[in-house]
Design a protein around this motif. Structure first.
Motif, PDB file in Angstrom:
ATOM      1  N   TRP A 156     -70.438 -70.802-100.997  1.00 12.78           N
ATOM      2  CA  TRP A 156     -71.490 -71.720-100.549  1.00 12.78           C
ATOM      3  C   TRP A 156     -72.521 -72.008-101.631  1.00 12.78           C
ATOM      4  O   TRP A 156     -73.097 -73.069-101.672  1.00 12.78           O
ATOM      5  CB  TRP A 156     -72.201 -71.175 -99.322  1.00 12.78           C
ATOM      6  CG  TRP A 156     -71.281 -71.003 -98.178  1.00 12.78           C
ATOM      7  CD1 TRP A 156     -70.678 -69.843 -97.804  1.00 12.78           C
ATOM      8  CD2 TRP A 156     -70.805 -72.000 -97.282  1.00 12.78           C
ATOM      9  NE1 TRP A 156     -69.866 -70.066 -96.738  1.00 12.78           N
ATOM     10  CE2 TRP A 156     -69.928 -71.368 -96.387  1.00 12.78           C
ATOM     11  CE3 TRP A 156     -71.051 -73.367 -97.152  1.00 12.78           C
ATOM     12  CZ2 TRP A 156     -69.290 -72.066 -95.382  1.00 12.78           C
ATOM     13  CZ3 TRP A 156     -70.417 -74.043 -96.147  1.00 12.78           C
ATOM     14  CH2 TRP A 156     -69.540 -73.402 -95.274  1.00 12.78           C
TER      15      TRP A 156
ATOM     16  N   VAL B  23     -78.011 -64.632 -96.176  1.00 11.88           N
ATOM     17  CA  VAL B  23     -77.340 -63.450 -96.710  1.00 11.88           C
ATOM     18  C   VAL B  23     -78.246 -62.712 -97.699  1.00 11.88           C
ATOM     19  O   VAL B  23     -78.321 -61.482 -97.678  1.00 11.88           O
ATOM     20  CB  VAL B  23     -75.995 -63.844 -97.360  1.00 11.88           C
ATOM     21  CG1 VAL B  23     -75.367 -62.655 -98.027  1.00 11.88           C
ATOM     22  CG2 VAL B  23     -75.062 -64.420 -96.314  1.00 11.88           C
TER      23      VAL B  23
ATOM     24  N   TRP C 245     -70.714 -78.820 -98.445  1.00 12.55           N
ATOM     25  CA  TRP C 245     -69.772 -77.774 -98.025  1.00 12.55           C
ATOM     26  C   TRP C 245     -68.581 -78.363 -97.269  1.00 12.55           C
ATOM     27  O   TRP C 245     -67.802 -77.640 -96.674  1.00 12.55           O
ATOM     28  CB  TRP C 245     -70.483 -76.719 -97.165  1.00 12.55           C
ATOM     29  CG  TRP C 245     -71.394 -77.305 -96.147  1.00 12.55           C
ATOM     30  CD1 TRP C 245     -71.054 -77.768 -94.907  1.00 12.55           C
ATOM     31  CD2 TRP C 245     -72.797 -77.505 -96.283  1.00 12.55           C
ATOM     32  NE1 TRP C 245     -72.154 -78.253 -94.278  1.00 12.55           N
ATOM     33  CE2 TRP C 245     -73.239 -78.098 -95.082  1.00 12.55           C
ATOM     34  CE3 TRP C 245     -73.716 -77.234 -97.302  1.00 12.55           C
ATOM     35  CZ2 TRP C 245     -74.580 -78.442 -94.885  1.00 12.55           C
ATOM     36  CZ3 TRP C 245     -75.049 -77.582 -97.087  1.00 12.55           C
ATOM     37  CH2 TRP C 245     -75.468 -78.169 -95.900  1.00 12.55           C
TER      38      TRP C 245
ATOM     39  N   LEU D  26     -76.954 -70.631 -95.066  1.00 11.25           N
ATOM     40  CA  LEU D  26     -76.187 -69.386 -95.132  1.00 11.25           C
ATOM     41  C   LEU D  26     -76.456 -68.529 -96.387  1.00 11.25           C
ATOM     42  O   LEU D  26     -76.704 -67.327 -96.265  1.00 11.25           O
ATOM     43  CB  LEU D  26     -74.694 -69.692 -94.990  1.00 11.25           C
ATOM     44  CG  LEU D  26     -73.803 -68.474 -94.749  1.00 11.25           C
ATOM     45  CD1 LEU D  26     -74.164 -67.799 -93.444  1.00 11.25           C
ATOM     46  CD2 LEU D  26     -72.330 -68.867 -94.732  1.00 11.25           C
ATOM     47  N   PRO D  27     -76.439 -69.123 -97.575  1.00 12.06           N
ATOM     48  CA  PRO D  27     -76.696 -68.279 -98.758  1.00 12.06           C
ATOM     49  C   PRO D  27     -78.051 -67.575 -98.691  1.00 12.06           C
ATOM     50  O   PRO D  27     -78.147 -66.393 -99.026  1.00 12.06           O
ATOM     51  CB  PRO D  27     -76.649 -69.276 -99.924  1.00 12.06           C
ATOM     52  CG  PRO D  27     -75.838 -70.418 -99.428  1.00 12.06           C
ATOM     53  CD  PRO D  27     -76.138 -70.516 -97.962  1.00 12.06           C
TER      54      PRO D  27
ATOM     55  N   THR E 140     -70.166 -65.328 -99.878  1.00 13.85           N
ATOM     56  CA  THR E 140     -70.884 -66.536 -99.458  1.00 13.85           C
ATOM     57  C   THR E 140     -71.480 -67.267-100.652  1.00 13.85           C
ATOM     58  O   THR E 140     -71.408 -68.472-100.721  1.00 13.85           O
ATOM     59  CB  THR E 140     -72.008 -66.218 -98.458  1.00 13.85           C
ATOM     60  OG1 THR E 140     -72.777 -65.165 -98.987  1.00 13.85           O
ATOM     61  CG2 THR E 140     -71.456 -65.858 -97.124  1.00 13.85           C
TER      62      THR E 140
END
Lengths: 261, 259
Positions: free
Chosen positions: A256, A184, B92, A180-181, A252
């Motif tokens: 994250w 983005v 996470w 995810l990071p 994020t």
């Protein structure tokens, strides 16, 4: 609140504007001091008048909305195609090795360089502009998604498979949060490149948009319009970046980015 | 006689490299009984991790067969839990959600899942850390979470690949005692890899010693257990019988030192 703290607050909120004030002052001084002809440069008040005219006649809204619509559609399409593609390539060791060179090569060929071919294929249409912008956006998205997926330790996947996880679980519980990071970051980079490519494509395609506005104004020596257009291009980018893209990134990464360590 | 839980027969493995095949292990035969704690000790690069990965189903052996409960291993499965040296719990997810992950995957109802997680948090001394993220924990605490996650999924077989090697020496002693107690209460079949002789003897019912690469099983030593509740280091170090076995293993391992 004391006057000193008020002054500090005002200073904190306005200091990013200071360089712009200096820039406008310098421009005005240049215009007046060297008595530059209106054929080359107009004064700030003239540009302001041009801005007011374009706004009151709805011209600016028309052109700006075209640009924003295209960048919006492009971002959605690029995200929808780029992220799964990045996953597919990133999870396959052979595919990622094979494609890494190709992706770097494509990063070198800017979207603008595709314009001649795109115009031949799709004519002077919005399709051409869309194709160029999507291409520009999608390369960094695929690349960063792929890099993000590949940076995920193999043990995460192995451990989950030993807990009975199937391929879908692996994607939702490991690959997606893990990458995810990077996704983005790719999206934010892509938006920056995409916005520039969009303006350039509009200048050639001439089917509306801010690029069309400033390029058209050139034919009639409407320097005020050109400059209004340029300022709006810059301001809209900051607005989109700061109000939309950066908050997502900060959110994020703050969460994250720390969590992925 | 009870059937063996894990049977490795004629196992040999080769890695494909650009310079040709490299032999990772010699021919290996192992039989592990249900509820047994077997440690495998050997020099670096002898192929002990390769063997564990094959039992876990992460790699397919070049030669030989691996049976778990009489069924050939085809890929990883929830009947065989794995604890890695490091980098295995998800950064996470909170401690609680990491430990419950296996049960979540198995679609165990939340109430039941919470009970199992609470029990392991208690057993592994993780109380008070349920809602912390792994980066907020020490290396030792992270390994406790990894162990708890594997136990929570309740597999019959547990494979451990040097799980305490990256933890500081003091914490390691505590973790070893805790693992001993955990095994005494849950009776799993454990296959545990290490390069520490002390650790191998301390934990095991049986110690397997491997030769250097390409590794084969060089010796098998039984470690008698007089302590049903799990061992502790104080009584282990003062027990002459244990010292003798450790010394014997040490000699066997030293002969295999890699220059």
């Amino acid at each position: 609140m004391t006057s000193a703290t008020i002054a500090r607050t005002v200073w904190r909120d306005t200091r990013i504007l200071l360089p712009f004030v200096v820039l406008i002052a310098a421009w005005w001084a240049l215009k007046v001091g060297l008595d530059v002809s209106d054929q080359l440069l107009v004064s700030p008040p003239r540009v302001w008048d041009g801005f007011v005219y374009l706004v009151t006649h709805g011209i600016l809204a028309e052109y700006a909305s075209t640009s924003l619509r295209i960048i919006g559609i492009s971002a959605l399409i690029s995200f929808a195609i780029g992220v799964p593609l990045g996953f597919a390539v990133g999870t396959n060791r052979y595919a990622s090795r094979a494609l890494e060179g190709t992706l770097r090569f494509l990063q070198g060929i800017s979207g603008i360089a595709w314009l001649p071919l795109a115009i031949l294929w799709f004519g002077f249409t919005h399709t051409t502009t869309l194709v160029i912008v999507i291409y520009t956006l999608i390369v960094p998205i695929v690349f960063n998604t792929m890099t993000g997926v590949r940076a995920i330790p193999e043990n995460y996947v192995l451990a989950l498979r030993s807990l009975g996880a199937g391929p879908v679980r692996i994607v939702t519980d490991v690959y997606l949060p893990g990458a995810l990071p990077s996704i983005v970051v790719g999206m934010r980079l892509g938006m920056g490149y995409g916005w520039r490519a969009l303006i350039a494509a509009e200048m050639l395609v001439r089917q509306g948009g801010l690029g069309d506005l400033i390029f058209g104004a050139r034919s009639f020596n409407q320097i005020d319009r050109i400059m209004v257009g340029m300022v709006v291009i810059g301001v809209l980018y900051i607005v989109v970046d700061r109000l939309l893209v950066q908050p997502i990134e900060t959110l994020t990464l703050a969460r994250w980015g720390v969590l992925r360590r | 006689m009870q059937a063996d839980k894990i049977t490795v027969t004629g196992f040999r493995h080769f890695f494909k490299t650009e310079g040709g095949d490299v032999q990772a292990t010699g021919s290996i035969d192992i039989a592990i009984r249900p509820g047994e704690f077997v440690t495998l000790v050997g020099p670096s690069g002898c192929g002990k991790t390769t063997l564990l990965k094959a039992i876990a189903g992460f790699i397919t052996p070049t030669e030989g067969t691996i049976l778990c409960d009489g069924k050939p291993v085809r890929g990883p499965g929830r009947d065989r839990g794995v604890v890695f040296q490091e980098l295995a719990i998800l950064p996470w997810r909170t401690v609680r959600r990491n430990i419950g992950h296996g049960l979540e995957i198995a679609r165990v109802p939340k109430a039941e899942r919470d009970r199992a997680v609470a029990r392991l948090i208690d057993l592994m001394g993780l109380a008070g850390f349920e809602d912390r993220y792994p980066h907020e924990l020490s290396g030792g605490m992270r390994q406790r979470v990894a162990v708890a996650r594997t136990w929570a999924a309740d597999p019959e077989i547990i494979l451990m690949d040097e799980p305490f090697a990256a933890v500081d020496a003091m914490t390691r002693l505590t973790l070893q005692e805790e693992l001993g107690r955990l095994c005494a209460t849950t009776r799993k079949t454990v296959f545990f890899i290490t390069h520490s002789v002390e650790e191998a003897v301390f934990l095991a019912d049986r110690v397997l010693v491997m030769t250097k690469r390409p590794g084969t099983i060089k010796a098998v030593l039984d470690v008698p257990r007089h302590d049903a509740g799990g061992r502790d280091w104080d009584s282990f170090t003062s027990d002459p019988e244990m010292r003798a076995i450790a010394e014997q293993v040490m000699h066997l391992v030293h002969a295999e030192r890699v220059a």
